[in-house]
Design a protein around this motif. Sequence first.
Motif, PDB file in Angstrom:
ATOM      1  N   ALA A 200       5.644 -10.956  18.791  1.00  0.00           N
ATOM      2  CA  ALA A 200       6.838 -10.318  18.246  1.00  0.00           C
ATOM      3  C   ALA A 200       6.745 -10.230  16.727  1.00  0.00           C
ATOM      4  O   ALA A 200       6.238 -11.144  16.066  1.00  0.00           O
ATOM      5  N   GLY A 201       7.235  -9.132  16.183  1.00  0.00           N
ATOM      6  CA  GLY A 201       7.280  -8.968  14.737  1.00  0.00           C
ATOM      7  C   GLY A 201       5.979  -8.504  14.115  1.00  0.00           C
ATOM      8  O   GLY A 201       5.883  -8.400  12.892  1.00  0.00           O
ATOM      9  N   VAL A 202       4.957  -8.209  14.926  1.00  0.00           N
ATOM     10  CA  VAL A 202       3.655  -7.773  14.427  1.00  0.00           C
ATOM     11  C   VAL A 202       3.440  -6.308  14.800  1.00  0.00           C
ATOM     12  O   VAL A 202       3.787  -5.887  15.907  1.00  0.00           O
ATOM     13  N   TYR A 203       2.893  -5.531  13.864  1.00  0.00           N
ATOM     14  CA  TYR A 203       2.527  -4.145  14.121  1.00  0.00           C
ATOM     15  C   TYR A 203       1.004  -3.996  14.038  1.00  0.00           C
ATOM     16  O   TYR A 203       0.393  -4.458  13.070  1.00  0.00           O
ATOM     17  N   ASN A 204       0.429  -3.389  15.053  1.00  0.00           N
ATOM     18  CA  ASN A 204      -1.004  -3.074  15.022  1.00  0.00           C
ATOM     19  C   ASN A 204      -1.207  -1.772  14.262  1.00  0.00           C
ATOM     20  O   ASN A 204      -0.707  -0.724  14.669  1.00  0.00           O
ATOM     21  N   VAL A 205      -1.925  -1.834  13.157  1.00  0.00           N
ATOM     22  CA  VAL A 205      -2.262  -0.646  12.373  1.00  0.00           C
ATOM     23  C   VAL A 205      -3.768  -0.463  12.483  1.00  0.00           C
ATOM     24  O   VAL A 205      -4.528  -1.327  12.043  1.00  0.00           O
ATOM     25  N   SER A 206      -4.213   0.631  13.104  1.00  0.00           N
ATOM     26  CA  SER A 206      -5.626   0.798  13.433  1.00  0.00           C
ATOM     27  C   SER A 206      -6.124   2.182  13.058  1.00  0.00           C
ATOM     28  O   SER A 206      -5.387   3.167  13.145  1.00  0.00           O
ATOM     29  N   ALA A 207      -7.397   2.248  12.658  1.00  0.00           N
ATOM     30  CA  ALA A 207      -8.044   3.525  12.337  1.00  0.00           C
ATOM     31  C   ALA A 207      -9.502   3.445  12.783  1.00  0.00           C
ATOM     32  O   ALA A 207     -10.088   2.361  12.836  1.00  0.00           O
ATOM     33  N   PRO A 208     -10.106   4.608  13.094  1.00  0.00           N
ATOM     34  CA  PRO A 208     -11.477   4.593  13.603  1.00  0.00           C
ATOM     35  C   PRO A 208     -12.523   4.561  12.501  1.00  0.00           C
ATOM     36  O   PRO A 208     -12.341   5.125  11.427  1.00  0.00           O
ATOM     37  N   VAL A 209     -13.638   3.911  12.785  1.00  0.00           N
ATOM     38  CA  VAL A 209     -14.866   4.074  12.009  1.00  0.00           C
ATOM     39  C   VAL A 209     -15.713   5.062  12.795  1.00  0.00           C
ATOM     40  O   VAL A 209     -16.083   4.795  13.941  1.00  0.00           O
ATOM     41  N   LEU A 210     -15.978   6.219  12.208  1.00  0.00           N
ATOM     42  CA  LEU A 210     -16.626   7.312  12.917  1.00  0.00           C
ATOM     43  C   LEU A 210     -18.121   7.341  12.662  1.00  0.00           C
ATOM     44  O   LEU A 210     -18.579   7.092  11.546  1.00  0.00           O
ATOM     45  N   GLY A 211     -18.879   7.669  13.710  1.00  0.00           N
ATOM     46  CA  GLY A 211     -20.309   7.879  13.575  1.00  0.00           C
ATOM     47  C   GLY A 211     -20.603   9.308  13.175  1.00  0.00           C
ATOM     48  O   GLY A 211     -19.690  10.128  13.003  1.00  0.00           O
ATOM     49  N   PRO A 212     -21.871   9.660  13.023  1.00  0.00           N
ATOM     50  CA  PRO A 212     -22.250  11.015  12.606  1.00  0.00           C
ATOM     51  C   PRO A 212     -21.749  12.108  13.540  1.00  0.00           C
ATOM     52  O   PRO A 212     -21.556  13.246  13.121  1.00  0.00           O
ATOM     53  N   ASP A 213     -21.524  11.771  14.831  1.00  0.00           N
ATOM     54  CA  ASP A 213     -21.065  12.766  15.799  1.00  0.00           C
ATOM     55  C   ASP A 213     -19.547  12.836  15.885  1.00  0.00           C
ATOM     56  O   ASP A 213     -19.005  13.542  16.735  1.00  0.00           O
ATOM     57  N   GLY A 214     -18.835  12.114  15.018  1.00  0.00           N
ATOM     58  CA  GLY A 214     -17.384  12.143  15.020  1.00  0.00           C
ATOM     59  C   GLY A 214     -16.738  11.240  16.050  1.00  0.00           C
ATOM     60  O   GLY A 214     -15.512  11.236  16.189  1.00  0.00           O
ATOM     61  N   ARG A 215     -17.527  10.455  16.763  1.00  0.00           N
ATOM     62  CA  ARG A 215     -16.984   9.534  17.753  1.00  0.00           C
ATOM     63  C   ARG A 215     -16.761   8.161  17.126  1.00  0.00           C
ATOM     64  O   ARG A 215     -17.477   7.761  16.221  1.00  0.00           O
ATOM     65  N   ALA A 216     -15.770   7.452  17.642  1.00  0.00           N
ATOM     66  CA  ALA A 216     -15.477   6.117  17.112  1.00  0.00           C
ATOM     67  C   ALA A 216     -16.572   5.142  17.513  1.00  0.00           C
ATOM     68  O   ALA A 216     -16.853   4.979  18.699  1.00  0.00           O
ATOM     69  N   ILE A 217     -17.180   4.515  16.526  1.00  0.00           N
ATOM     70  CA  ILE A 217     -18.134   3.445  16.820  1.00  0.00           C
ATOM     71  C   ILE A 217     -17.479   2.080  16.630  1.00  0.00           C
ATOM     72  O   ILE A 217     -18.012   1.062  17.076  1.00  0.00           O
ATOM     73  N   ALA A 218     -16.313   2.062  15.983  1.00  0.00           N
ATOM     74  CA  ALA A 218     -15.583   0.816  15.778  1.00  0.00           C
ATOM     75  C   ALA A 218     -14.140   1.154  15.435  1.00  0.00           C
ATOM     76  O   ALA A 218     -13.806   2.298  15.107  1.00  0.00           O
TER      77      ALA A 218
END
Length: 267
Positions: A200-218
């Motif tokens: 409770a009281g926590v917000y997950n703030v997330s963004a992708p690390v993209l590889g050369p092909d535009g897909r999320a690697i992390a």
Amino acid sequence: MTEEDDSDRYRAPALDKGLDILELLSGIDGGLTQAEIAKFLGRSPNEFYRMLDRLVRRGYVTRLEGDRYSLTLKLFGLAQLHAPVRRLASYATPLMRDLAVSSKQANQLSVFDRGAAVVIAQQEAPDYWGISIRVGSHISLFNTGSGHVLLAFRSDEERALMIAEYEKHADDIAQPPDFHERLNQIRERGYEVMPSAQTAGVYNVSAPVLGPDGRAIAALTCPYIQLLNMPDAPAVDDARKMLVATAQKLSELAGADVIHSSVVRMA
């Protein structure tokens, strides 16, 4: 002896056949039948029966409806253990440290590995208070920011494979309604902000690390908490902008052309 003759001395026909199948299926959406595989590779269908059976049993290939064969994500999971991912965690450390200092929040870096999001690096908050997740922890794909981002920045077929592998080990967690629509919205805006389903009281703030092909690697994630003893600490939206900028830098290190990505447009 010519160079070609020398290379043929050490041929392993069975291994070549298996690699031919994997390389072929890697470029096909929707899978292929045994007969189609044989046609593409210019061989008899009977030559591939035993090889396909072994690849299915070892988890590299799955058999779909209509007797079609498609790659699983086992090779992708194995790749996460390879040196480039370890280097990414190494490169990420100073950037994650800077993010923790500027945002006053902890953060972690996760990758998809064999049915789960797995934390490969984490940075503590610079002061007394913060939410930290241990390196090596396995995180849900359905109800965490990291899981959402890792799924959002993959193709529909890859999402289905990731979810199927996840559900093998976590069938007690139901897929949320309108889940794929939510993933598409995350992909469009370039990040996820959601209340934590665990704390409770926590917000997950997330963004992708993209590889050369535009897909999320992390996925780079900050478990944001409001610091009542620090009124000048960044608000959640300011922390989100800092995190997206850090993920962009990591994407550039990974070779991604992020200039045209939604991550940059929406930051």
